[in-house]
Design a protein around this motif. Structure first.
Motif, PDB file in Angstrom:
ATOM      1  N   ILE A   1      -3.937   3.283  -4.046  1.00  0.00           N
ATOM      2  CA  ILE A   1      -3.789   2.268  -5.070  1.00  0.00           C
ATOM      3  C   ILE A   1      -2.359   1.728  -5.012  1.00  0.00           C
ATOM      4  N   PRO A   2      -2.205   0.442  -4.707  1.00  0.00           N
ATOM      5  CA  PRO A   2      -0.865  -0.149  -4.712  1.00  0.00           C
ATOM      6  C   PRO A   2      -0.322  -0.204  -6.135  1.00  0.00           C
ATOM      7  N   ILE A   3       0.665   0.612  -6.411  1.00  0.00           N
ATOM      8  CA  ILE A   3       1.244   0.702  -7.745  1.00  0.00           C
ATOM      9  C   ILE A   3       2.704   1.096  -7.597  1.00  0.00           C
ATOM     10  N   ALA A   4       3.576   0.464  -8.380  1.00  0.00           N
ATOM     11  CA  ALA A   4       5.007   0.765  -8.289  1.00  0.00           C
ATOM     12  C   ALA A   4       5.708   0.396  -9.577  1.00  0.00           C
ATOM     13  N   CYS A   5       6.886   0.987  -9.745  1.00  0.00           N
ATOM     14  CA  CYS A   5       7.743   0.709 -10.900  1.00  0.00           C
ATOM     15  C   CYS A   5       8.915  -0.138 -10.410  1.00  0.00           C
ATOM     16  N   LEU A   6       9.180  -1.242 -11.078  1.00  0.00           N
ATOM     17  CA  LEU A   6      10.267  -2.138 -10.682  1.00  0.00           C
ATOM     18  C   LEU A   6      11.607  -1.528 -11.071  1.00  0.00           C
ATOM     19  N   THR A   7      12.441  -1.274 -10.075  1.00  0.00           N
ATOM     20  CA  THR A   7      13.772  -0.713 -10.325  1.00  0.00           C
ATOM     21  C   THR A   7      14.879  -1.540  -9.686  1.00  0.00           C
ATOM     22  N   GLU A   8      14.539  -2.341  -8.691  1.00  0.00           N
ATOM     23  CA  GLU A   8      15.562  -3.064  -7.923  1.00  0.00           C
ATOM     24  C   GLU A   8      16.029  -4.358  -8.573  1.00  0.00           C
ATOM     25  N   TYR A   9      15.219  -4.950  -9.401  1.00  0.00           N
ATOM     26  CA  TYR A   9      15.543  -6.221 -10.044  1.00  0.00           C
ATOM     27  C   TYR A   9      15.378  -6.094 -11.559  1.00  0.00           C
ATOM     28  N   ASP A  10      16.065  -6.959 -12.274  1.00  0.00           N
ATOM     29  CA  ASP A  10      15.888  -6.996 -13.722  1.00  0.00           C
ATOM     30  C   ASP A  10      14.594  -7.702 -14.094  1.00  0.00           C
ATOM     31  N   GLU A  11      14.182  -8.659 -13.237  1.00  0.00           N
ATOM     32  CA  GLU A  11      12.999  -9.457 -13.541  1.00  0.00           C
ATOM     33  C   GLU A  11      12.479 -10.107 -12.270  1.00  0.00           C
TER      34      GLU A  11
ATOM     35  N   TYR B   1      -2.332  -8.925 -10.636  1.00  0.00           N
ATOM     36  CA  TYR B   1      -1.761  -7.600 -10.890  1.00  0.00           C
ATOM     37  C   TYR B   1      -1.867  -7.233 -12.363  1.00  0.00           C
ATOM     38  N   SER B   2      -2.062  -5.952 -12.618  1.00  0.00           N
ATOM     39  CA  SER B   2      -1.967  -5.410 -13.972  1.00  0.00           C
ATOM     40  C   SER B   2      -0.532  -4.950 -14.165  1.00  0.00           C
ATOM     41  N   ILE B   3       0.121  -5.462 -15.194  1.00  0.00           N
ATOM     42  CA  ILE B   3       1.501  -5.095 -15.497  1.00  0.00           C
ATOM     43  C   ILE B   3       1.489  -4.245 -16.757  1.00  0.00           C
ATOM     44  N   PHE B   4       2.239  -3.145 -16.741  1.00  0.00           N
ATOM     45  CA  PHE B   4       2.302  -2.276 -17.916  1.00  0.00           C
ATOM     46  C   PHE B   4       3.629  -1.534 -17.958  1.00  0.00           C
ATOM     47  N   ARG B   5       3.932  -0.970 -19.123  1.00  0.00           N
ATOM     48  CA  ARG B   5       5.176  -0.212 -19.296  1.00  0.00           C
ATOM     49  C   ARG B   5       4.904   1.020 -20.151  1.00  0.00           C
ATOM     50  N   VAL B   6       5.800   1.970 -20.053  1.00  0.00           N
ATOM     51  CA  VAL B   6       5.717   3.193 -20.843  1.00  0.00           C
ATOM     52  C   VAL B   6       5.933   2.842 -22.312  1.00  0.00           C
TER      53      VAL B   6
ATOM     54  N   ILE C   1       0.834  -1.203   0.000  1.00  0.00           N
ATOM     55  CA  ILE C   1       0.000   0.000   0.000  1.00  0.00           C
ATOM     56  C   ILE C   1       0.870   1.255   0.000  1.00  0.00           C
ATOM     57  N   ASN C   2       2.163   1.085   0.360  1.00  0.00           N
ATOM     58  CA  ASN C   2       3.118   2.203   0.364  1.00  0.00           C
ATOM     59  C   ASN C   2       3.805   2.390  -0.980  1.00  0.00           C
ATOM     60  N   LYS C   3       3.294   1.704  -1.998  1.00  0.00           N
ATOM     61  CA  LYS C   3       3.750   1.867  -3.381  1.00  0.00           C
ATOM     62  C   LYS C   3       5.202   1.433  -3.587  1.00  0.00           C
ATOM     63  N   CYS C   4       5.531   0.298  -3.000  1.00  0.00           N
ATOM     64  CA  CYS C   4       6.853  -0.289  -3.225  1.00  0.00           C
ATOM     65  C   CYS C   4       6.703  -1.803  -3.310  1.00  0.00           C
TER      66      CYS C   4
ATOM     67  N   LYS D   1      12.415  -4.802 -15.373  1.00  0.00           N
ATOM     68  CA  LYS D   1      12.880  -3.496 -14.926  1.00  0.00           C
ATOM     69  C   LYS D   1      12.163  -2.379 -15.681  1.00  0.00           C
ATOM     70  N   ASN D   2      11.758  -1.356 -14.936  1.00  0.00           N
ATOM     71  CA  ASN D   2      11.044  -0.171 -15.433  1.00  0.00           C
ATOM     72  C   ASN D   2       9.621  -0.455 -15.903  1.00  0.00           C
ATOM     73  N   GLU D   3       9.084  -1.624 -15.563  1.00  0.00           N
ATOM     74  CA  GLU D   3       7.670  -1.887 -15.788  1.00  0.00           C
ATOM     75  C   GLU D   3       6.922  -1.655 -14.477  1.00  0.00           C
ATOM     76  N   PHE D   4       5.640  -1.407 -14.598  1.00  0.00           N
ATOM     77  CA  PHE D   4       4.788  -1.100 -13.449  1.00  0.00           C
ATOM     78  C   PHE D   4       3.875  -2.267 -13.128  1.00  0.00           C
ATOM     79  N   ALA D   5       3.549  -2.379 -11.851  1.00  0.00           N
ATOM     80  CA  ALA D   5       2.530  -3.329 -11.401  1.00  0.00           C
ATOM     81  C   ALA D   5       1.513  -2.547 -10.574  1.00  0.00           C
ATOM     82  N   ALA D   6       0.247  -2.849 -10.796  1.00  0.00           N
ATOM     83  CA  ALA D   6      -0.821  -2.181 -10.055  1.00  0.00           C
ATOM     84  C   ALA D   6      -1.852  -3.211  -9.621  1.00  0.00           C
TER      85      ALA D   6
END
Length: 171
Positions: free
Chosen positions: A71-81, A88-93, A31-34, A55-60
């Motif tokens: 809304i629990p939502i975050a961008c993956l930056t710590e791992y490659d995969e 979860y809905s997964i999306f990317r820019v 819930i803290n968006k991480c 990496k750099n994809e979002f999960a919501a």
């Protein structure tokens, strides 16, 4: 500064890659968006049905948005995969020349964004939000140089807050 609003749907594309490789780093979004390690019991679970996030994809998590008022939502930056529940809905820019993933992530962290999502997600018992409703939300999209400046300033402030927190914890 030239800026305009675009819908989330104009800026991102959904991703639905499944875990065919047997990858097992299972994450969830708090819930803290991480991202957090999942506490789910996966013994006997077919992880091939789980979604892959890169990496750099979002999960919501679009479930229980109005109940939690966030809304629990975050961008993956710590791992490659990693892998995530199919819930979860997964999306990317779509185009990083139009909007930066870091900028979009900052937008999602705004309390105004949570408030708008809570307002939209009023239907049903759980207060879930369909992807179509989420995708219609508008995001302010300034010029890319302005986005870079805002992200850089946000990172400096966030790093200072984290450092001060560590100092306080040591006291």
């Amino acid at each position: 500064m030239k800026s305009n609003y675009k819908t989330i749907d104009e800026l991102v594309e959904r991703v639905d890659e499944r875990n065919s490789s047997g990858f097992a780093r299972l994450l969830g979004v708090s819930i803290n968006k991480c991202f957090i390690p999942s506490v789910a019991n996966t013994i006997g679970t077919d992880l091939s049905k789980y979604k892959v996030i890169k990496k750099n994809e979002f999960a919501a998590s679009l479930m229980q948005v109005s109940r939690d008022e966030r809304i629990p939502i975050a961008c993956l930056t710590e791992y490659d995969e990693a892998i995530m529940s199919p819930a979860y809905s997964i999306f990317r820019v779509k185009d990083t020349k139009e909007i930066l993933p870091d900028y979009l992530n900052m937008w999602f962290k705004r309390s105004e964004f949570d408030r708008e999502c809570s307002f939209i997600a009023v239907g049903g018992v759980r207060g879930s939000m369909p992807w179509e409703e989420f995708a219609r939300i508008k995001v302010l999209v300034p010029e890319i140089d302005e986005q870079k400046r805002l992200v850089r300033n946000y990172k400096v402030i966030s790093d200072r807050i984290a450092l001060k927190q560590k100092i306080n914890d040591n006291l």
